[in-house]
Design a protein around this motif. Sequence first.
Motif, mmCIF file in Angstrom:
data_model
loop_
_atom_site.group_PDB
_atom_site.id
_atom_site.type_symbol
_atom_site.label_atom_id
_atom_site.label_comp_id
_atom_site.label_asym_id
_atom_site.label_seq_id
_atom_site.Cartn_x
_atom_site.Cartn_y
_atom_site.Cartn_z
ATOM 1 N N LEU A 89 0.826 -1.208 0.000
ATOM 2 C CA LEU A 89 0.000 0.000 0.000
ATOM 3 C C LEU A 89 0.859 1.257 0.000
ATOM 4 O O LEU A 89 0.478 2.282 -0.585
ATOM 5 C CB LEU A 89 -0.934 0.000 1.216
ATOM 6 C CG LEU A 89 -2.026 -1.064 1.231
ATOM 7 C CD1 LEU A 89 -2.861 -0.952 2.495
ATOM 8 C CD2 LEU A 89 -2.920 -0.936 0.002
ATOM 9 N N PHE A 90 2.014 1.188 0.655
ATOM 10 C CA PHE A 90 2.912 2.347 0.706
ATOM 11 C C PHE A 90 3.351 2.767 -0.692
ATOM 12 O O PHE A 90 3.404 3.964 -1.010
ATOM 13 C CB PHE A 90 4.122 1.989 1.568
ATOM 14 C CG PHE A 90 5.050 3.137 1.822
ATOM 15 C CD1 PHE A 90 4.826 4.017 2.869
ATOM 16 C CD2 PHE A 90 6.181 3.332 1.022
ATOM 17 C CE1 PHE A 90 5.693 5.081 3.106
ATOM 18 C CE2 PHE A 90 7.043 4.389 1.257
ATOM 19 C CZ PHE A 90 6.793 5.270 2.302
ATOM 20 N N LEU A 91 3.647 1.788 -1.548
ATOM 21 C CA LEU A 91 4.073 2.095 -2.920
ATOM 22 C C LEU A 91 2.890 2.354 -3.842
ATOM 23 O O LEU A 91 3.023 3.067 -4.842
ATOM 24 C CB LEU A 91 4.916 0.936 -3.462
ATOM 25 C CG LEU A 91 6.261 0.714 -2.775
ATOM 26 C CD1 LEU A 91 6.947 -0.520 -3.340
ATOM 27 C CD2 LEU A 91 7.160 1.933 -2.907
ATOM 28 N N LEU A 92 1.735 1.780 -3.522
ATOM 29 C CA LEU A 92 0.563 1.940 -4.380
ATOM 30 C C LEU A 92 -0.065 3.328 -4.237
ATOM 31 O O LEU A 92 -0.612 3.869 -5.206
ATOM 32 C CB LEU A 92 -0.473 0.861 -4.037
ATOM 33 C CG LEU A 92 -1.732 0.800 -4.909
ATOM 34 C CD1 LEU A 92 -1.356 0.517 -6.368
ATOM 35 C CD2 LEU A 92 -2.685 -0.253 -4.382
ATOM 36 N N VAL A 137 -4.163 9.558 -0.607
ATOM 37 C CA VAL A 137 -3.722 10.213 0.622
ATOM 38 C C VAL A 137 -4.021 9.333 1.837
ATOM 39 O O VAL A 137 -3.177 9.153 2.724
ATOM 40 C CB VAL A 137 -4.405 11.590 0.772
ATOM 41 C CG1 VAL A 137 -4.001 12.251 2.080
ATOM 42 C CG2 VAL A 137 -4.054 12.479 -0.402
ATOM 43 N N ILE A 138 -5.225 8.761 1.887
ATOM 44 C CA ILE A 138 -5.600 7.914 3.026
ATOM 45 C C ILE A 138 -4.715 6.674 3.092
ATOM 46 O O ILE A 138 -4.235 6.285 4.165
ATOM 47 C CB ILE A 138 -7.089 7.518 2.922
ATOM 48 C CG1 ILE A 138 -7.977 8.751 3.123
ATOM 49 C CG2 ILE A 138 -7.438 6.452 3.957
ATOM 50 C CD1 ILE A 138 -9.444 8.485 2.900
ATOM 51 N N PHE A 150 -0.858 9.404 9.634
ATOM 52 C CA PHE A 150 -2.197 8.901 9.941
ATOM 53 C C PHE A 150 -3.149 10.039 10.271
ATOM 54 O O PHE A 150 -4.294 10.068 9.812
ATOM 55 C CB PHE A 150 -2.123 7.910 11.099
ATOM 56 C CG PHE A 150 -3.453 7.289 11.430
ATOM 57 C CD1 PHE A 150 -4.080 6.443 10.525
ATOM 58 C CD2 PHE A 150 -4.077 7.563 12.634
ATOM 59 C CE1 PHE A 150 -5.309 5.872 10.821
ATOM 60 C CE2 PHE A 150 -5.305 6.998 12.936
ATOM 61 C CZ PHE A 150 -5.923 6.149 12.032
ATOM 62 N N TYR A 151 -2.687 11.010 11.061
ATOM 63 C CA TYR A 151 -3.512 12.194 11.341
ATOM 64 C C TYR A 151 -3.850 12.927 10.050
ATOM 65 O O TYR A 151 -4.967 13.408 9.854
ATOM 66 C CB TYR A 151 -2.780 13.156 12.294
ATOM 67 C CG TYR A 151 -2.630 12.655 13.702
ATOM 68 C CD1 TYR A 151 -3.529 11.736 14.223
ATOM 69 C CD2 TYR A 151 -1.588 13.101 14.513
ATOM 70 C CE1 TYR A 151 -3.381 11.271 15.531
ATOM 71 C CE2 TYR A 151 -1.430 12.642 15.812
ATOM 72 C CZ TYR A 151 -2.330 11.733 16.315
ATOM 73 O OH TYR A 151 -2.192 11.263 17.587
ATOM 74 N N SER A 152 -2.876 13.010 9.151
ATOM 75 C CA SER A 152 -3.111 13.670 7.868
ATOM 76 C C SER A 152 -4.161 12.943 7.056
ATOM 77 O O SER A 152 -5.002 13.571 6.403
ATOM 78 C CB SER A 152 -1.795 13.732 7.080
ATOM 79 O OG SER A 152 -2.026 14.217 5.782
ATOM 80 N N ALA A 153 -4.146 11.607 7.079
ATOM 81 C CA ALA A 153 -5.131 10.824 6.336
ATOM 82 C C ALA A 153 -6.536 11.098 6.864
ATOM 83 O O ALA A 153 -7.486 11.234 6.087
ATOM 84 C CB ALA A 153 -4.804 9.335 6.443
ATOM 85 N N LEU A 154 -6.683 11.193 8.183
ATOM 86 C CA LEU A 154 -7.996 11.495 8.766
ATOM 87 C C LEU A 154 -8.460 12.892 8.354
ATOM 88 O O LEU A 154 -9.631 13.103 8.013
ATOM 89 C CB LEU A 154 -7.919 11.397 10.294
ATOM 90 C CG LEU A 154 -7.617 10.012 10.868
ATOM 91 C CD1 LEU A 154 -7.535 10.078 12.394
ATOM 92 C CD2 LEU A 154 -8.692 9.015 10.463
ATOM 93 N N ARG A 155 -7.547 13.823 8.391
ATOM 94 C CA ARG A 155 -7.877 15.194 7.968
ATOM 95 C C ARG A 155 -8.298 15.227 6.498
ATOM 96 O O ARG A 155 -9.270 15.883 6.129
ATOM 97 C CB ARG A 155 -6.675 16.111 8.164
ATOM 98 C CG ARG A 155 -6.387 16.504 9.593
ATOM 99 C CD ARG A 155 -5.245 17.501 9.623
ATOM 100 N NE ARG A 155 -5.002 18.001 10.961
ATOM 101 C CZ ARG A 155 -4.180 19.002 11.240
ATOM 102 N NH1 ARG A 155 -3.525 19.589 10.247
ATOM 103 N NH2 ARG A 155 -3.997 19.409 12.469
ATOM 104 N N TYR A 240 0.866 13.329 5.078
ATOM 105 C CA TYR A 240 0.921 12.014 4.443
ATOM 106 C C TYR A 240 2.215 11.776 3.667
ATOM 107 O O TYR A 240 2.555 10.645 3.332
ATOM 108 C CB TYR A 240 -0.280 11.827 3.507
ATOM 109 C CG TYR A 240 -0.350 12.823 2.379
ATOM 110 C CD1 TYR A 240 0.222 12.552 1.154
ATOM 111 C CD2 TYR A 240 -0.989 14.053 2.548
ATOM 112 C CE1 TYR A 240 0.163 13.467 0.114
ATOM 113 C CE2 TYR A 240 -1.054 14.974 1.519
ATOM 114 C CZ TYR A 240 -0.471 14.673 0.303
ATOM 115 O OH TYR A 240 -0.535 15.589 -0.709
ATOM 116 N N GLN A 241 2.978 12.834 3.378
ATOM 117 C CA GLN A 241 4.231 12.698 2.626
ATOM 118 C C GLN A 241 5.451 12.492 3.526
ATOM 119 O O GLN A 241 6.557 12.329 3.029
ATOM 120 C CB GLN A 241 4.468 13.946 1.778
ATOM 121 C CG GLN A 241 3.348 14.273 0.824
ATOM 122 C CD GLN A 241 3.565 15.605 0.124
ATOM 123 O OE1 GLN A 241 4.586 16.250 0.311
ATOM 124 N NE2 GLN A 241 2.595 16.021 -0.673
#
Length: 351
Positions: A89-92, A137-138, A150-155, A240-241
């Motif tokens: 998932l990290f690369l996808l 992003v998620i 993870f916080y960024s994904a929720l945002r 997320y980056q």
Amino acid sequence: MTSFFQTTLGLPYEAAWTIATIAGILLIAFPVMLAVALIIYADRKIWAAIALRRGPNVVGPLGLLQSFADGLKVFLQETIIPTSANKGLFLLAPIITFTVALIAWAVIPFDAGVVLADINVGLLYILAASSLGVYGVIMSGWASNSKYPFYSALRAAAQMVSYEVAIGFVLISAVLWAGSFNLTAIIEAQRGHVFGIINGFGFNPLLFPMAVVFLICALAETARAPFDLTEAESELVAGYQTEYSSMAFALFWLGEYANVILMCTLNAILFWGGWLPPLDIPILYAVPGILWLFLKILAFFFIFSWVKATVPRYRYDQLMRLGWKVFLPLSLLFVFLVSGYLMLVRVGVSA
């Protein structure tokens, strides 16, 4: 283009259609990628000018090759994957972000008849394609196995859902007036829209507020300042980056700017006449329509850069309040006003 390959190369229809489609995709994808590189340079130059700095000025004449040098740098770097991350998932995630940013361009009309897929539901296709961008992003936030991403994904999930609701109601106003989801038909409906001489829904008093709301929502949808809460280096390092490097990071960067250009294009197409000149005067049509569209895209991109360089970042509660308590009621109100006005004008009071 299909008929061209049929007559020139003597190919059957199926083979000619396949070659024409691939050629059309490449004719869109390569210029978009080149535009992304140049638009990053323009972005940095605009910020520098506003902050009284020089900006890129070393690599190439006037610094024009700086974006390509940066691309070469990240290409040569190593892609580091955290040991605790979900590798697949990290690369996808960056691949999804980059791919989704490109597929939306399939239905964008650059001029009369110059479009890869002139489908009747072009606007719905763009909404569907752009909404998929949040998954990249998620996935990157969750797969990194780090609290800041993870916080960024929720945002990101909450932010994009919130503003897509408002964008949907804004677009309903334009669709009601044009009577079609086809982007070419929407542009043609703006010909001589105001006083029979001004091209563009944005000059209509009932649709101008929606054009402004769409512009602000586009900033939030692409996570541009002052709505870049998903990156927010002050509290989330880079969001997320954070765990990404090399080409994986570059794909996020390319996808972000491709989305920014797409939103600038949609602003021009939906409210400001697309490839049409500002006035419905024959002499203005001597200028190719694609040039009018590019000028409008550049104007909106300047606004995007201007806002990023001058407006401070919102707090997250302010971001949510603006989306749900201001833009959503406002867009609903104007859907009611536009539909009521069109009912009176097109159907009549007696009905």
